[in-house]
Write an enzyme that holds these catalytic residues in place. Structure first.
Site, short mmCIF file in Angstrom:
data_model
loop_
_atom_site.label_atom_id
_atom_site.label_comp_id
_atom_site.label_asym_id
_atom_site.label_seq_id
_atom_site.Cartn_x
_atom_site.Cartn_y
_atom_site.Cartn_z
N GLY A 72 40.68 45.94 40.99
CA GLY A 72 40.32 46.08 42.40
C GLY A 72 41.53 45.95 43.33
O GLY A 72 41.64 46.70 44.31
N SER A 73 42.42 45.03 43.04
CA SER A 73 43.58 44.83 43.92
C SER A 73 44.43 46.09 43.99
O SER A 73 44.87 46.50 45.07
CB SER A 73 44.44 43.66 43.43
OG SER A 73 43.69 42.47 43.42
N ASN A 152 33.08 38.66 49.37
CA ASN A 152 33.15 37.90 48.12
C ASN A 152 32.88 36.42 48.30
O ASN A 152 32.58 35.73 47.33
CB ASN A 152 34.51 38.12 47.44
CG ASN A 152 35.68 37.97 48.40
OD1 ASN A 152 35.76 38.66 49.40
ND2 ASN A 152 36.57 37.05 48.10
N GLN A 180 32.68 43.68 45.09
CA GLN A 180 31.54 42.78 44.89
C GLN A 180 30.21 43.52 44.84
O GLN A 180 29.28 43.09 44.17
CB GLN A 180 31.47 41.73 46.01
CG GLN A 180 32.57 40.68 45.94
CD GLN A 180 32.45 39.75 44.74
OE1 GLN A 180 31.37 39.50 44.22
NE2 GLN A 180 33.58 39.23 44.29
N SER A 200 35.98 47.16 40.48
CA SER A 200 36.70 46.45 39.43
C SER A 200 35.77 46.10 38.27
O SER A 200 34.64 45.68 38.49
CB SER A 200 37.30 45.17 40.02
OG SER A 200 37.90 44.39 39.00
N HIS A 202 35.85 43.63 35.92
CA HIS A 202 35.48 42.26 35.54
C HIS A 202 34.49 41.59 36.48
O HIS A 202 34.04 40.48 36.25
CB HIS A 202 36.74 41.39 35.35
CG HIS A 202 37.43 40.95 36.60
ND1 HIS A 202 37.30 39.68 37.09
CD2 HIS A 202 38.25 41.61 37.45
CE1 HIS A 202 38.04 39.56 38.19
NE2 HIS A 202 38.62 40.72 38.43
N CYS A 326 41.26 32.76 44.79
CA CYS A 326 42.66 33.06 45.11
C CYS A 326 43.23 32.05 46.08
O CYS A 326 44.43 31.82 46.11
CB CYS A 326 42.77 34.45 45.73
SG CYS A 326 41.62 35.62 45.05
#
Ligand SMILES: *Cc1c(COP(=O)(O)O)cnc(C)c1O
Length: 394
Positions: A72-73, A152, A180, A200, A202, A326
């Site tokens: 995602g990042s 998120n 999300q 993403s 995961h 994070c």
């Protein structure tokens, strides 16, 4: 085995057994490089396009609009940086929000250092973007609007269709970080007027280190990684074949079980919210009450320190989070909780519980009972709480 109740599914999810199973042959007997000519390896090319078809099908997109990334990042970085570069001659203004993930916020700050102007929209007390503010923020030089689909931390779902309509009426590109939301709520790129979308693996019971960026056909977008011709020459590097197969399997699984999971999880979420709000005093629910992810509960407990709460919950086998993973480890309160108007001391006492399809009612009862006990203990040690109670009694 010791008790383990995993309620941090917004940070990451367990890779589903059938996803792991689908991936395994691509580490061993099917290890070939998809770019090779011999049939042993070239078969992997078709395998990859099959995964692209699955993802495109779920989004109402075309297969050649799906670009695999390392998560995602990377997709967020790509969307913002490449759009800024490709449309920089048209304007230098970008609109986003104060509650985005850091993959968006820090990329926007990077672009500001390179001459772009960024408007960070405020949100209301439930974490929603105000459409009037968005309209007012648009300038003739606005090239991109990036608003996350669902938050998120607090789970609030944005009015994405309306935001997309506003963007498209003005001919502005619309990107959404759907990391999300994708796999939890239905998303259709045409209905929502989405030009770019990040997701993403995961976060939806797939593997880590794999994700994708949807880029609508016709959007001018530059290569993000230079090198080989993979991903239509826009993102070079030998494909992460096991990861892509795992992502495809996870997306297929998520789409097939979405309605059922959402119903089950939102019921448990509501049960959790009701019990916490009724049984623990001086507590607040963060995020929109109904327009929220089916698996998200986020609370602030007055006179409680979030980190202590997490440690004591861990002692009871409960995995939870305060703010986002994070930012844990830093003492700054969550930027999302500050943006919805919480004072620092309340933002510090916050807890995020994110459920999975494996979560049970017994888990919720155990968590609420543990929370009552822990919050009580922490408050009894708090001088602020003591002062507050003295005043209350007067
Ligand atoms: C997790 C997350 C990301 C980052 O995704 P990675 O695959 O971990 O890089 C970006 N945006 C949101 C909203 C997220 O929740």
């Amino acid at each position: 085995m010791e008790k383990l109740i995993y309620l941090d599914n917004a940070a990451t999810t367990k890779t589903a057994p059938e996803v792991v199973e689908a991936m395994l042959p691509y580490f061993t007997e099917k290890f070939g490089n998809p770019s090779s000519v011999y049939s042993f390896a070239a078969g992997n090319k078709e395998v990859i396009s099959g995964q692209r078809d699955i993802i495109a099908g779920v989004l109402g997109a075309k297969s050649n609009e799906i670009y695999f990334t390392a998560g995602g990042s990377e997709a967020d970085n790509w969307a913002l940086k490449a759009a800024a570069e490709a449309y920089g001659d048209k304007g230098n203004h970008i609109i986003t929000t104060k509650i985005e993930h850091h993959a968006i916020l820090h990329t926007a700050e990077y672009l500001e250092k390179r001459g772009f102007e960024v408007t960070y929209l405020d949100v209301d007390e439930d974490g929603k973007v105000k459409l009037d503010d968005l309209k007012k923020a648009i300038r003739p030089t606005t090239i991109l609007i990036s608003v996350m689909f669902a938050n998120n931390e607090i789970g609030t779902i944005q009015p994405i269709r309306e935001i997309g309509e506003i963007a498209h009426e003005k001919g502005i590109l619309f990107h959404t970080d759907a990391v999300q939301a994708f796999g939890q709520v239905p998303i259709h790129v045409d209905e929502y007027h989405i030009d770019m979308l990040s997701a993403s693996g995961h976060k939806l019971n797939g593997p880590k280190g794999i994700g994708f960026l949807y880029i609508r056909k016709g959007v001018k977008i530059r290569s993000f990684v230079h090198g080989g011709a993979q991903e239509r020459k826009r993102r070079a590097g030998t494909e992460n074949v096991p990861g892509i197969v795992g992502l495809g399997a996870a997306v297929k699984r998520a789409a097939a079980t979405m309605a059922e999971r959402a119903e089950k999880e939102s019921k448990l979420r509501d049960y959790l919210i009701e019990r916490v709000m009724e049984e623990i005093p001086y507590c607040r629910l963060n995020g929109h009450r109904t327009d929220r992810l089916p698996n998200n509960g986020n609370f602030s407990f007055q006179f409680v320190e979030g980190e202590s709460l997490l440690i004591m919950l861990d002692g009871k086998g409960i995995c939870a989070s305060s703010g986002s993973a994070c930012t844990s480890g830093s003492l700054d309160p969550s930027h999302v909780l500050l943006a919805i108007g919480l004072p620092h001391e309340i933002a510090h006492g916050s807890l995020r519980l994110t459920l999975s399809e494996e979560t049970t009612k017994e888990d919720m009862d155990y968590v609420v009972d543990s929370l009552k006990e822990i919050v009580g203990k922490l408050r009894n040690m708090s001088p602020l709480y003591e002062d507050f109670m003295k005043k209350e009694q007067k």
